[in-house]
Design a protein around this motif. Structure first.
Motif, mmCIF file in Angstrom:
data_model
loop_
_atom_site.group_PDB
_atom_site.id
_atom_site.type_symbol
_atom_site.label_atom_id
_atom_site.label_comp_id
_atom_site.label_asym_id
_atom_site.label_seq_id
_atom_site.Cartn_x
_atom_site.Cartn_y
_atom_site.Cartn_z
ATOM 1 N N ALA A 168 0.845 -1.194 0.000
ATOM 2 C CA ALA A 168 0.000 0.000 0.000
ATOM 3 C C ALA A 168 0.880 1.243 0.000
ATOM 4 C CB ALA A 168 -0.896 -0.003 1.234
ATOM 5 N N HIS A 169 0.365 2.316 -0.573
ATOM 6 C CA HIS A 169 1.075 3.597 -0.559
ATOM 7 C C HIS A 169 0.102 4.712 -0.183
ATOM 8 C CE1 HIS A 169 4.476 1.549 -2.284
ATOM 9 N NE2 HIS A 169 3.674 1.035 -3.209
ATOM 10 N N CYS A 203 5.090 9.411 -1.713
ATOM 11 C CA CYS A 203 4.473 8.464 -0.791
ATOM 12 C C CYS A 203 4.801 8.902 0.618
ATOM 13 C CB CYS A 203 4.976 7.050 -1.049
ATOM 14 S SG CYS A 203 4.201 5.875 0.103
ATOM 15 N N MET A 251 4.573 6.974 3.199
ATOM 16 C CA MET A 251 5.311 5.968 3.938
ATOM 17 C C MET A 251 6.750 6.446 3.789
ATOM 18 S SD MET A 251 2.532 4.104 2.810
ATOM 19 C CE MET A 251 1.297 3.069 3.570
ATOM 20 N N HIS A 295 9.346 4.563 2.069
ATOM 21 C CA HIS A 295 9.220 4.499 0.602
ATOM 22 C C HIS A 295 9.692 5.811 -0.024
ATOM 23 C CE1 HIS A 295 5.742 1.319 0.958
ATOM 24 N NE2 HIS A 295 6.916 0.868 1.385
ATOM 25 N N MET A 348 10.261 6.924 -3.832
ATOM 26 C CA MET A 348 8.903 7.196 -4.284
ATOM 27 C C MET A 348 8.539 8.667 -4.064
ATOM 28 S SD MET A 348 5.467 4.979 -3.682
ATOM 29 C CE MET A 348 5.697 3.644 -4.836
#
Ligand code: C2O
Ligand code: CU
Length: 434
Positions: A368-369, A417, A419, A422, A427
């Motif tokens: 998931a992002h 992202c 997160m 990430h 990302m």
């Protein structure tokens, strides 16, 4: 198999000591080393915070006012402060290398901006974010409506996790490639911290809770018990129609505002296979005679322009990489958008100010992002229907989600992202609005 939402360690939770709120401007916000006892029976943990505490002080202002603030950096890494979710003057957005220079140790930076939109926002370091946010460099920014809803208590609920060694020190490695190629860096101890902490809540009173997921990578499923309430806002933005209160899924950086009438001790917990994991509790002391008759209505809308879907340009943002992916990138570049890992010289897209875009977010990964755009809110678009305004959107593995956004705020804005593991490993990109 440990799932991304599984929570570990002790379930006892106590609130962290209360702290001084700012009364007048200019605010001084000093990043510095702090020590916190995270839970009963724990040894103090060395962390970073603002003005002596983590979370930092809750900054409260009123819609339309100017926030005037001097950031002082006293931690031993360069830093900068980002005002998450606020529509802000680009030069104040706090992104080193894109909107400002790094603030070195011992240096300061003046942030000044007008708060156009009411709501629940937060501030956090935007340099080496995975490490600096994990160490505790964050706090809440509350922009009060000009006529705020009638409540007895207005409480910020930070939901966080920490990765602790057995001696309660913070694990100070932020580059575990295995974790970063999966769901990100998860803590092994989680809890909810209330600001302010109050022992004065009574049955039948009306409360506003502002939940903020400040964890670097963990998605929290959250149950709120003890109030009969409604969800009134996501990511600071009021819902047209308040929604019924159910289990919340809160991705990193997302916020949920709840207004409700207290009927028992307020319990914040995460459902797990072994039953509820208690993150925090506010006990009631006594009762007032009866609750309010008034309905919990919608908050006043913020001045947002509706997207012009007929004239929208269409774009695709492919999330790529990560573990269990044949196209996984190597080295520090684990994640990518549209085949590009990390920041590039040219923006993902340049928009004319006021232009509407529909962006197809395609999650071509096994994880998931939480996709976050700076300086703007956007609306999920499904089957021609626009959802509520968000600044961070959870996109599940293999899922596609369209968003509609009016690029109305000039400047250079990150798109990444949230997160933070990430983000650190590729990302991220940026857009320009001219
Ligand atoms: Cu919460 Cu790029 O930020
Ligand atoms: Cu991600």
């Amino acid at each position: 198999m440990i799932t991304r939402r599984q929570l570990l360690l002790s379930s006892a939770a106590i609130a962290i000591a209360p702290r001084a709120a700012f009364a007048s401007q200019p605010f001084k916000l000093t990043a510095e080393a702090v020590k916190r006892t995270l839970d009963e029976g724990f040894e103090p943990t060395s962390l970073w915070g603002f003005n002596g505490s983590t979370p930092g002080p809750t900054l409260r202002t009123t819609q339309g006012q100017t926030l005037d603030l001097q950031f002082q950096n006293q931690v031993d890494q360069a830093s900068a402060v980002h005002w998450h979710g606020i529509r802000i003057d680009n030069a104040m957005d706090g992104v080193p290398g894109l909107t400002q220079s790094l603030v070195e140790t011992g240096q300061s930076f003046d942030y000044q901006f007008v708060t156009q939109d009411a709501g629940t926002y937060w501030y956090h370091s935007h340099n080496r974010s995975l490490e600096q946010v994990a160490r505790g460099l964050y706090g809440a920014l509350i922009v009060q409506e000009e006529t705020p809803p009638d409540v007895d208590h207005d409480i910020v609920v930070f939901i966080d996790d920490w990765l602790l060694n057995s001696d309660y020190s913070l694990v100070s490695e932020f580059s575990n490639m295995h974790d970063l190629a999966h769901g990100g860096q998860m803590g092994n101890f989680a809890k909810a911290v209330f600001q302010p902490e109050t022992s004065d809540i009574k049955k039948n009173q009306r409360v506003r809770l502002r939940l903020i997921n400040v964890a670097t990578d963990r998605i929290f499923d959250i149950n709120v018990d003890g109030i009969d309430g409604k969800i009134v806002a996501y990511d600071g933005m009021p819902l047209n129609t308040p929604a019924s209160l159910q289990t919340l899924v809160i991705a990193p950086a997302q916020r949920v505002d709840i207004i409700g009438d207290v009927n028992a001790d307020i319990l914040i917990s995460a459902p797990t296979r072994n039953g509820p994991y208690k993150l925090g509790q506010m006990s009631i002391s006594g009762a007032i005679e009866s609750k309010r008759d008034s309905e919990i209505g919608a908050l006043p809308a913020n001045p947002y322009q509706a997207p012009d879907l007929d004239k929208a340009i269409e774009l695709t943002l492919n999330m790529e990489g990560g573990a269990m992916n044949p196209k996984m990138m190597r080295g520090g570049d684990i994640w990518a958008f549209n085949g590009v890992s990390g920041m590039q010289e040219t923006p993902f897209k340049s928009f004319k100010r006021g232009q509407t875009a529909v962006i197809n977010l395609v999650n071509d990964t096994m994880f998931a992002h939480a996709i976050h755009l700076h300086g703007h809110h956007f609306q999920p678009l499904s089957d021609g229907t626009l959802g509520s305004l968000r600044d961070t959107l959870l996109v599940e593995p293999g899922e596609n989600q369209k968003i509609a956004c009016v690029f109305g705020n000039p400047g250079k804005w990150l798109l990444h992202c949230h997160m933070l593991g990430h983000q650190k490993t590729g990302m991220k990109t940026w857009v320009e609005v001219a």
